[in-house]
Write a protein that holds these residues in place. Sequence first.
Motif, mmCIF file in Angstrom:
data_model
loop_
_atom_site.group_PDB
_atom_site.id
_atom_site.type_symbol
_atom_site.label_atom_id
_atom_site.label_comp_id
_atom_site.label_asym_id
_atom_site.label_seq_id
_atom_site.Cartn_x
_atom_site.Cartn_y
_atom_site.Cartn_z
ATOM 1 N N PRO A 91 -40.200 13.158 16.821
ATOM 2 C CA PRO A 91 -41.592 12.777 16.534
ATOM 3 C C PRO A 91 -42.630 13.779 17.020
ATOM 4 N N SER A 92 -42.238 14.953 17.523
ATOM 5 C CA SER A 92 -43.252 15.949 17.933
ATOM 6 C C SER A 92 -42.575 17.274 18.267
ATOM 7 N N GLY A 93 -43.411 18.296 18.435
ATOM 8 C CA GLY A 93 -42.878 19.604 18.806
ATOM 9 C C GLY A 93 -42.262 19.590 20.191
ATOM 10 N N GLY A 94 -42.950 18.950 21.130
ATOM 11 C CA GLY A 94 -42.436 18.889 22.502
ATOM 12 C C GLY A 94 -41.107 18.159 22.571
ATOM 13 N N GLU A 95 -41.002 17.068 21.800
ATOM 14 C CA GLU A 95 -39.735 16.319 21.742
ATOM 15 C C GLU A 95 -38.625 17.208 21.180
ATOM 16 N N GLY A 96 -39.007 18.077 20.252
ATOM 17 C CA GLY A 96 -38.026 18.996 19.683
ATOM 18 C C GLY A 96 -37.486 19.945 20.750
ATOM 19 N N VAL A 97 -38.389 20.441 21.573
ATOM 20 C CA VAL A 97 -37.972 21.353 22.650
ATOM 21 C C VAL A 97 -37.064 20.618 23.634
ATOM 22 N N GLU A 98 -37.451 19.400 24.002
ATOM 23 C CA GLU A 98 -36.601 18.577 24.883
ATOM 24 C C GLU A 98 -35.214 18.418 24.261
ATOM 25 N N ILE A 112 -37.134 31.036 22.640
ATOM 26 C CA ILE A 112 -38.282 31.918 22.373
ATOM 27 C C ILE A 112 -38.907 31.586 21.014
ATOM 28 N N GLU A 113 -40.200 31.855 20.909
ATOM 29 C CA GLU A 113 -40.855 31.765 19.606
ATOM 30 C C GLU A 113 -40.678 33.115 18.900
ATOM 31 N N PRO A 114 -40.500 33.101 17.591
ATOM 32 C CA PRO A 114 -40.404 34.385 16.872
ATOM 33 C C PRO A 114 -41.624 35.268 17.152
ATOM 34 N N ALA A 153 -34.755 29.087 18.761
ATOM 35 C CA ALA A 153 -36.083 29.526 18.299
ATOM 36 C C ALA A 153 -37.029 28.333 18.323
ATOM 37 N N ASP A 154 -38.122 28.469 19.059
ATOM 38 C CA ASP A 154 -39.156 27.442 19.013
ATOM 39 C C ASP A 154 -40.102 27.812 17.869
ATOM 40 N N GLU A 155 -39.905 27.143 16.750
ATOM 41 C CA GLU A 155 -40.717 27.413 15.550
ATOM 42 C C GLU A 155 -41.690 26.268 15.293
ATOM 43 N N THR A 156 -42.147 25.658 16.373
ATOM 44 C CA THR A 156 -43.120 24.575 16.229
ATOM 45 C C THR A 156 -44.340 25.067 15.457
ATOM 46 N N ILE A 157 -44.738 26.302 15.715
ATOM 47 C CA ILE A 157 -45.868 26.869 14.979
ATOM 48 C C ILE A 157 -45.397 27.750 13.823
ATOM 49 N N THR A 158 -44.409 28.594 14.077
ATOM 50 C CA THR A 158 -44.069 29.616 13.078
ATOM 51 C C THR A 158 -43.258 29.073 11.904
ATOM 52 N N ALA A 179 -41.924 21.595 13.859
ATOM 53 C CA ALA A 179 -42.657 20.324 13.787
ATOM 54 C C ALA A 179 -43.860 20.479 12.859
ATOM 55 N N LYS A 180 -44.991 20.807 13.479
ATOM 56 C CA LYS A 180 -46.309 20.795 12.837
ATOM 57 C C LYS A 180 -46.312 20.981 11.313
ATOM 58 N N GLY A 181 -45.911 22.164 10.852
ATOM 59 C CA GLY A 181 -46.029 22.506 9.438
ATOM 60 C C GLY A 181 -45.037 21.785 8.545
ATOM 61 N N ALA A 209 -45.624 31.267 27.592
ATOM 62 C CA ALA A 209 -45.280 30.524 26.371
ATOM 63 C C ALA A 209 -45.636 29.048 26.548
ATOM 64 N N TYR A 210 -46.047 28.410 25.458
ATOM 65 C CA TYR A 210 -46.332 26.971 25.455
ATOM 66 C C TYR A 210 -45.188 26.280 24.726
ATOM 67 N N HIS A 211 -44.607 25.265 25.370
ATOM 68 C CA HIS A 211 -43.498 24.576 24.706
ATOM 69 C C HIS A 211 -43.641 23.058 24.696
ATOM 70 N N GLY A 212 -44.788 22.529 25.141
ATOM 71 C CA GLY A 212 -44.956 21.077 25.118
ATOM 72 C C GLY A 212 -45.232 20.531 26.508
ATOM 73 N N VAL A 213 -45.496 19.235 26.574
ATOM 74 C CA VAL A 213 -46.035 18.686 27.822
ATOM 75 C C VAL A 213 -45.167 17.630 28.496
HETATM 76 C C1 LIG Z 1 -44.488 26.721 20.402
HETATM 77 C C2 LIG Z 1 -44.770 25.277 20.670
HETATM 78 N N1 LIG Z 1 -43.782 24.479 21.096
HETATM 79 C C3 LIG Z 1 -43.991 23.169 21.330
HETATM 80 C C4 LIG Z 1 -45.225 22.602 21.160
HETATM 81 C C5 LIG Z 1 -45.446 21.162 21.439
HETATM 82 O O1 LIG Z 1 -45.717 20.467 20.266
HETATM 83 P P1 LIG Z 1 -46.364 19.011 20.318
HETATM 84 O O2 LIG Z 1 -47.777 19.168 20.718
HETATM 85 O O3 LIG Z 1 -46.193 18.490 18.920
HETATM 86 O O4 LIG Z 1 -45.559 18.228 21.302
HETATM 87 C C6 LIG Z 1 -46.291 23.403 20.727
HETATM 88 C C7 LIG Z 1 -47.632 22.836 20.539
HETATM 89 O O5 LIG Z 1 -48.589 23.491 20.197
HETATM 90 C C8 LIG Z 1 -46.060 24.777 20.484
HETATM 91 O O6 LIG Z 1 -47.047 25.582 20.085
#
Ligand SMILES: Cc1ncc(COP(=O)(O)O)c(C=O)c1O
Length: 467
Positions: free
Chosen positions: A124-131, A230-232, A263-268, A292-294, A157-161
């Motif tokens: 349900p989210s990018g952060g959950e994906g990283v987890e 890593i993000e691309p 690969a963290d492709e939450t954005i890319t 996630a996002k896109g 790097a930002y990977h979620g909260v």
């Molecule tokens: C690279 C990356 N990973 C993870 C996340 C976390 O995504 P979310 O805010 O949907 O939990 C973000 C959010 O911007 C992000 O940029």
Amino acid sequence: MTAVDTPTTAPTTAELQEDSARHNWRHFAEMSPEDGRPVRVITRGEGCYLYDTDGNRYFDALANLFCVNIGYSYGAEFAEAASKQYLELGYHANWASTHPRAIELAARVAEIAPEGLHHAFFTPSGGEGVETCWKIARQYYKLKGENRWKAITRDHAYHGVSMGALSLMGTPTSREPFEPLVPGAVKVRNTKRYGRPEGETEEEFTAFLLDDLEQRILQEGPSTVAMVLIEPVQNSGGMLVPPAGYADGVRALCDKYDILLVADETITGYGRLGTWFGSQRIGLKPDILTSAKGLSSAHAVIGAVIANDKVYEPFARAGVTFKHGNTFGAHPVMCAVALKNLEIMERLDINGHVMAKEDELRTKLESLYELPIVGDVRGMGFFYSIELKNTLPDGTPLTQEQKDRLWGRKQVDDGLAAEGVLLRVTPGESAVLGISPPLVADTPEFDHLVGALRTVLGKANEAYVAL
Ligand SMILES: Cc1ncc(COP(=O)(O)O)c(C=O)c1O
């Protein structure tokens, strides 16, 4: 700002702002009334533009949070897809049984994913994906009879909260309020080239980064490291494009020490760099990819983790369960909206458009080098950043007071909003402006954006050269 005929709706802007201040605790936002900036209330979107309660129109230069990839004009199609799904099946968990939209979306995502990635796990989210990636990696090694728990990520790097994702985050200021965090989250250098010693070649820079990664793996003990994530192209820190040879080098180190590459492709993911996934653009070959996002252009709450056969195989054995899941991961309505989004993206040839237009966007942004305050313009696809200088021409570092005066949020964010552009500056050691428009943006939007940047950064530049 451009005022248009937006029908005024009750309640008034001031009433909404008051109610918001009273009840609506916003994310990553200064809530103090002393901040003195009434919150902007956005009511409508169209194309690449957002409209507020006062009828002001803004170019959404960040695609909201790097996510509204196809912009705001496809509401009717999304509503139809969601409505059809609500009438058919409003919810079903993707656990012991499943539903057609999850199956269709998994198949579609596997079709467009980098080679070898076939198995989609929805989140349900990018952060959950990283987890999820970290947990897949840990259980994967347990299933293979090893105990590996550490994860390597990169500075800034930002990977979620959530606590796991936050531990992987590379910005100490974001982690500090919540420490102690999850152990085993290790950081290495990122690929920021700006500010590296003069004369260093790209090859030398790559070797330096790979050596840093390898030394860290050895220090930690390779048999304890489960994944490198890593993000691309890393967003945080300002669109850090990897140097030539880096993607292959990281893959080779992961192979050498039997570590999973994620690969963290939450954005890319989904077109930001002009290919379905950023990994495809830069030649990264991950074992797992999280996105996630896109996936839904942010019109639904959904992400996808996609794994290759090697990772999936031990989980597919008789009697084995991936001990992870949640209620909303593959919500049928979210899947239906995501499927519609991918259909629209393909119909519009979004990847082709980004590829065709990225040079124009970059060239226009690079024209801002005429302002001495502009230090670096970098990025690819529809994903750029502008870093402002943090030193005077003679190399003297700017004081905090000077930085606040030159590129504070009030000057940059509010200045750009007054020019009809929504964009955020990330002030810190240096100021970085991230530019990540909807992927349907075109020449008129680029010109509007660059004109606004020239006006606002021009003012900062006047103050800079006068110092
Ligand atoms: C690279 C990356 N990973 C993870 C996340 C976390 O995504 P979310 O805010 O949907 O939990 C973000 C959010 O911007 C992000 O940029």
